[in-house]
Every structure is written in structure tokens, then in C-alpha cells.
Design a protein around this motif. Structure first.
Motif, short mmCIF file in Angstrom:
data_model
loop_
_atom_site.label_atom_id
_atom_site.label_comp_id
_atom_site.label_asym_id
_atom_site.label_seq_id
_atom_site.Cartn_x
_atom_site.Cartn_y
_atom_site.Cartn_z
N VAL A 164 -6.86 -0.39 -7.72
CA VAL A 164 -5.94 -1.19 -7.07
C VAL A 164 -5.05 -0.34 -6.18
N HIS A 165 -5.01 -1.32 -5.15
CA HIS A 165 -4.34 -0.45 -4.05
C HIS A 165 -2.80 -1.30 -3.57
N ARG A 166 -1.79 -1.29 -4.09
CA ARG A 166 -0.59 -2.46 -3.54
C ARG A 166 -0.08 -2.09 -1.99
N ILE A 186 -1.70 4.09 11.04
CA ILE A 186 -2.09 5.28 9.72
C ILE A 186 -2.10 4.22 8.56
N PHE A 187 -3.71 4.44 7.89
CA PHE A 187 -3.63 3.51 7.10
C PHE A 187 -3.81 4.52 5.28
N PRO A 188 -3.08 4.45 4.84
CA PRO A 188 -2.84 4.66 3.12
C PRO A 188 -4.24 5.05 2.50
N ILE A 189 -4.77 4.08 2.46
CA ILE A 189 -6.45 3.89 2.06
C ILE A 189 -6.66 5.28 2.10
N HIS A 190 -7.15 5.54 3.48
CA HIS A 190 -7.84 7.69 4.19
C HIS A 190 -8.14 8.12 2.86
N HIS A 191 -6.47 7.82 1.97
CA HIS A 191 -6.70 9.18 0.60
C HIS A 191 -6.54 8.97 -0.59
N GLU A 192 -6.16 7.37 -0.47
CA GLU A 192 -6.32 6.76 -2.22
C GLU A 192 -7.58 6.14 -2.56
N LEU A 193 -8.76 6.95 -1.27
CA LEU A 193 -9.90 6.96 -2.14
C LEU A 193 -10.27 7.75 -2.51
N THR A 194 -8.73 8.77 -2.74
CA THR A 194 -9.36 10.14 -3.77
C THR A 194 -9.18 10.11 -5.15
N ILE A 195 -8.66 8.93 -5.23
CA ILE A 195 -8.36 8.70 -6.85
C ILE A 195 -10.40 7.68 -7.36
N GLY A 196 -10.52 8.15 -8.91
CA GLY A 196 -11.28 7.47 -9.64
C GLY A 196 -12.56 8.89 -9.34
N THR A 197 -12.28 10.07 -8.75
CA THR A 197 -12.98 11.45 -9.50
C THR A 197 -12.25 12.16 -10.26
N ASN A 213 1.29 11.68 2.45
CA ASN A 213 2.05 11.83 3.67
C ASN A 213 2.28 10.92 5.02
N ARG A 214 1.58 9.92 4.31
CA ARG A 214 1.01 8.48 5.14
C ARG A 214 1.52 7.28 5.03
N HIS A 215 3.06 7.41 4.61
CA HIS A 215 4.69 6.63 4.12
C HIS A 215 4.34 5.62 5.19
N ILE A 216 4.81 4.02 4.55
CA ILE A 216 4.16 3.13 5.19
C ILE A 216 5.37 3.01 6.22
N VAL A 217 6.27 2.13 6.95
CA VAL A 217 7.10 0.97 6.64
C VAL A 217 7.87 0.58 6.95
N ASN A 218 9.27 -0.10 6.06
CA ASN A 218 9.82 -0.62 5.03
C ASN A 218 11.11 -1.60 6.17
N LEU A 219 10.67 -2.68 5.72
CA LEU A 219 11.53 -3.58 7.12
C LEU A 219 12.52 -4.24 5.53
N HIS A 220 13.87 -4.41 6.40
CA HIS A 220 14.71 -5.54 5.20
C HIS A 220 13.94 -7.19 5.84
N THR A 221 14.37 -7.95 4.87
CA THR A 221 13.83 -9.56 5.61
C THR A 221 15.43 -10.73 5.91
N GLY A 222 15.40 -11.04 6.72
CA GLY A 222 16.43 -12.31 6.93
C GLY A 222 17.06 -12.66 6.22
N GLU A 223 16.29 -13.68 5.09
CA GLU A 223 17.02 -13.55 4.14
C GLU A 223 17.39 -13.10 3.33
N ARG A 224 17.45 -11.96 2.97
CA ARG A 224 18.10 -10.72 2.32
C ARG A 224 20.17 -11.05 2.76
N LYS A 225 19.88 -11.67 4.05
CA LYS A 225 21.32 -11.41 4.47
C LYS A 225 21.96 -12.47 4.26
N THR A 226 21.80 -14.16 3.32
CA THR A 226 22.02 -15.55 3.38
C THR A 226 23.09 -15.16 2.58
N ASP A 227 23.23 -16.16 1.98
CA ASP A 227 24.58 -16.45 0.90
C ASP A 227 23.72 -15.93 -0.60
#
Length: 434
Positions: free
Chosen positions: A124-126, A141-152, A293-307
Motif C-alpha cells: 500500500v502506497h499512501r 518527481i513520483f515517490p513510487i520510483h523508490h517505493e517499488l523496492t519494497i517486497g524484495t 529524497n522524493r519529498h512531496i510538497v505539503n499544503l495547508h488548506t483554507g478550511e483550517r483557517k476558519t473558526d
């Protein structure tokens, strides 16, 4: 041919990420000998779900890619069937732990694990819906490039990484995890506190350290907390076959093989970080993984800023701090147990893990009382919405303390039945999902 699951749990509108997820799947089948089930577990509003369905149905899929899009009703129907087939004690409780009425980062990923088993996927690749991918020279830059090393085995994986840092005697063990971190926004949305008052920021973030941690240890923890891989963009691949440090990977950029069918994640509700448990288990049990090091980019959604979003997020952060009373104990005991947590084939002793979790439930709550006092004090000094939230902690104190302990009891119960649930899911197969 290997079959893997590229999973995206979501409770928000995320059509851009759905397109990007499909692109990652296309990259996977084009570059590797795999079939990919793209699994979207959708708890969003009916309007957003309908838009997601439209987007997914219109995707130009390559051969070897299957899309499975499930709302909560479909997930519930599937879970009810496999829980019954698994003949578990307290079936209604198990269903509630798998699909609670409140947000649960652990539960949504547990559902991905169980459904992936039914789909015949060995790993499972989340990903997360508030993320995107880095680019280099116009290519994602897709992380799956390195993730498919698992299982060996670790021995076989040595040729597929740029460095190896494993203890002798590890070559026959399976590679069960691959992960990287993120750049961009902090993983926990509290940068406003850091900007306004660095000392209050330290007081708040240090609450996730053990209560008896020395000051220097707390300072070091706060300095590296929630910042991921910093801001340096991707330039070239680096990957290390190692015992992956849980502080160096993120659950939006992770893949698991085998271990996710042996032990689940804590199903705690309204608690950030509840989905990070397997990273610690893999590390403490001495199981190999790939840190890349195929890091993703994290984003903050606007919903968090509401009360409403602010209050909800602060509650999840508070419950995260309270969970650490128990999880620090569990991680410490798992670290002491080390390789005794698994057999020579790399299979985890789930009963041993459940036993450690149950031991943690006996801890006195004094440390958590202190956490609530310190958090409330810090937030009152910040004023505004933080001070308003601090007042809710006074009213909810007893309930929050009880919930943190109950979450661990629930986790132990789920561990007990987990492998039976996985086996029932594999037996049921994908037919129940159509």
C-alpha cells in the motif's frame, strides 16, 4: 506480476490531486512490472464526491491501472461483510473502530490496508489530498520510483539504492517500508505561533516530548519537529537501505509491504499523528526500509483557517500531545524488545505488540494533566482564538484524559483481530467492492 495499491483517503475536494495520482500510477506501470489499483476512499461531501467520480471516470487510464472509488456507504458495506466473515468478537465495536463517525487518520489508512488486501495488492502506497509533487525540468518527481523496492529482500534491494546502512545479518529480511518526507508548509499548522512568539511555540511543541525529557532533548525535538525536509527542492535521487528513522518520513509519502497486514494503525479519532505507528514498529523491530529524497510538497488548506476548522485542528493537536503519554511508553518498550518483535522471516509478533499497548493503559495520567495545564496556559497568553480554545480544555479535561486512554484500549482490541480481518478480506476478494 506484482499488484500494488496507490491509496488516497480524502474528506475534501481534491480534483487536482486525483489527476496527479493518476499520473503517478501511469509512471508506475510504464517504468515497472506492476499492476496498480488506484484506491480513493472518499469521505467528502456528496457534491465533492460526485465531482471526484466524474474526474476519475474521465481519466485516460493505461493498461494495468484500475480505479476503485468508494464512498463511506460502500466502505461500510464491505467492512460489515468481512468483519462478519472474520468472526470477530464485538463486531460492532470493530466496525466503529474501522469507520468512526469522526475524523481518524489511523482508521482511514486501516481501511486502505484492508481493502487493498481484497484487491489482491501486496503493498500500500499512501498519499494525501493536501499534497502535490515536486517537479524537475518539467517532470513530476513520483515517490513510487523508490517505493517499488519494497517486497524484495534486503540483499536484493542493495543494487537498487544509492547507499546501504544495515546491520550485519539483515540481508535475508524483507524490505517492508519505503518513505520520504515533505517540503513546503509545516506538517502541523502552527507556524503562526512560531512567528508570533518563539518561546510559546517551544512550550507548545515540547509537549510531545516525554514528560521527564531533559531540556536539551526538548529543544532539539522542537527544532526539528513538523518541518519535514526543509525547503531545498529535489535535484537528484538519493536512497538509503536502512532502518528508517520515523522522524525522516511522512505518512503522505509512504509505502508498506507485509507489515500492514500484521499490525494496524491506532484508530484514535480527532488525533493528528495517529497514523505514524507502523514507522516506529518497523524501525524498532529492526526491519529494513528505504529512505529516499522524493519529498512531496505539503499544503495547508483554507478550511483550517476558519473558526470551526481552527477549533477542530487544535483539538486534534491536543489529543496528539495526550496520546504521547502512552505512545512514548510503547515505543520505548518496542525498542527494548527489538528483533524479538519479529521472527526470522520478518513477520511481526502482533500479540507482543498488543501486550505492550495494554501495559501502557496502566500509566497514571498525571503527565497528561500537566500537558493540559501547560497548553492552556500557553494559549491564554496568545489570546484570541487560542485563548477561547484554552477555555474549552477546562470543560473537556476529564473527557480528554479518558479518551486518550480509551484510544489505546481500542488499539489493542483492533490488533487482536487484525490478521483475521485481513484474511477475511483476502478471501472476500474484490467482488464485494463492485
Amino acid at each position: 506480476m506484482r499488484r500494488i495499491c496507490l491509496a488516497l483517503p480524502t474528506d475534501r475536494a481534491c480534483t487536482p490531486m486525483l489527476h496527479e495520482l493518476a499520473e503517478e500510477a501511469a509512471y508506475g506501470v510504464s517504468h515497472f512490472d506492476v499492476e496498480i489499483a488506484v484506491l480513493v476512499l472518499d469521505s467528502s461531501s456528496p457534491t465533492d464526491y460526485a465531482e471526484h467520480a466524474r474526474v476519475l471516470a474521465a481519466l485516460p487510464l493505461q493498461p494495468g491501472i484500475e480505479v476503485v472509488h468508494l464512498d463511506e456507504s460502500a466502505q461500510r458495506a464491505f467492512l460489515q461483510h468481512v468483519i462478519k466473515d472474520a468472526a470477530l468478537n464485538e463486531p460492532e465495536r470493530i466496525l466503529d473502530l474501522m469507520l468512526p463517525g469522526r475524523r481518524s487518520y489511523g482508521a482511514c489508512t486501516n481501511r486502505a490496508f484492508v481493502i487493498a488486501a481484497a484487491l489482491g495488492c501486496e503493498s500500500v502506497h499512501r498519499r494525501d489530498s493536501d499534497c502535490t509533487y515536486q517537479e524537475l525540468d518539467g517532470a513530476k518527481i513520483f515517490p513510487i520510483h523508490h517505493e517499488l523496492t519494497i517486497g524484495t529482500t534486503a540483499a536484493a534491494a542493495r543494487e537498487r539504492v544509492s547507499a546501504v546502512d544495515l546491520a550485519p545479518g539483515s540481508d535475508d529480511l524483507p524490505v517492508v517500508m519505503a518513505g520520504a518526507s515533505f517540503i513546503g508548509d509545516m506538517s502541523v499548522d502552527i507556524d503562526d505561533i512560531r512567528q508570533r512568539d518563539p518561546e510559546i511555540y517551544y512550550e507548545v511543541v515540547s509537549l510531545w516530548a516525554p514528560g521527564d525529557a531533559p531540556e536539551a532533548e526538548k529543544r532539539a525535538l522542537v527544532a526539528e519537529s513538523f518541518t519535514g525536509a526543509g525547503t531545498t527542492p529535489f535535484r537528484a535521487d538519493e536512497s538509503v537501505l536502512t532502518m528508517v528513522d520515523p522522524m525522516r518520513v511522512d505518512m503522505s509519502n509512504i509505502a508498506f509491504h507485509r507489515v500492514q497486514e500484521q499490525v494496524p494503525l491506532p484508530p484514535a479519532t480527532d488525533t493528528i499523528g495517529s497514523d505514524y505507528f507502523l514507522m516506529h514498529l518497523v524501525h524498532d523491530a529492526g526491519l529494513p526500509g528505504v529512505q529516499h529524497n522524493r519529498h512531496i510538497v505539503n499544503l495547508h488548506t483554507g478550511e483550517r483557517k476558519t473558526d470551526a476548522g481552527f477549533a477542530s485542528y487544535q483539538l486534534a493537536l491536543t489529543k496528539f500531545f495526550l496520546s504521547m503519554l502512552y505512545l512514548h511508553f510503547v515505543y520505548e518498550r518496542m525498542g527494548v524488545a527489538g528483533s524479538a518483535l519479529r521472527d526470522a522471516h520478518g513477520d511481526v509478533d502482533a500479540a507482543a505488540v498488543a501486550g505492550i499497548v495494554r501495559q501502557s493503559i496502566q500509566l497514571p495520567v498525571d503527565e497528561n494533566v500537566d500537558r493540559l495545564d501547560k497548553l492552556g496556559s500557553a494559549y491564554r497568553r496568545l489570546g484570541g482564538r487560542h485563548a477561547d480554545f484554552a477555555e474549552t480544555l477546562v470543560v473537556r479535561r476529564s473527557a480528554l484524559l479518558d479518551e486518550a486512554r480509551q484510544d489505546m484500549d481500542d488499539f489493542a482490541v483492533l490488533i487482536d483481530g487484525w490478521q483475521s480481518l485481513i484474511k477475511a478480506s483476502i478471501s472476500a476478494g474484490a467482488g464485494l467492492l463492485t
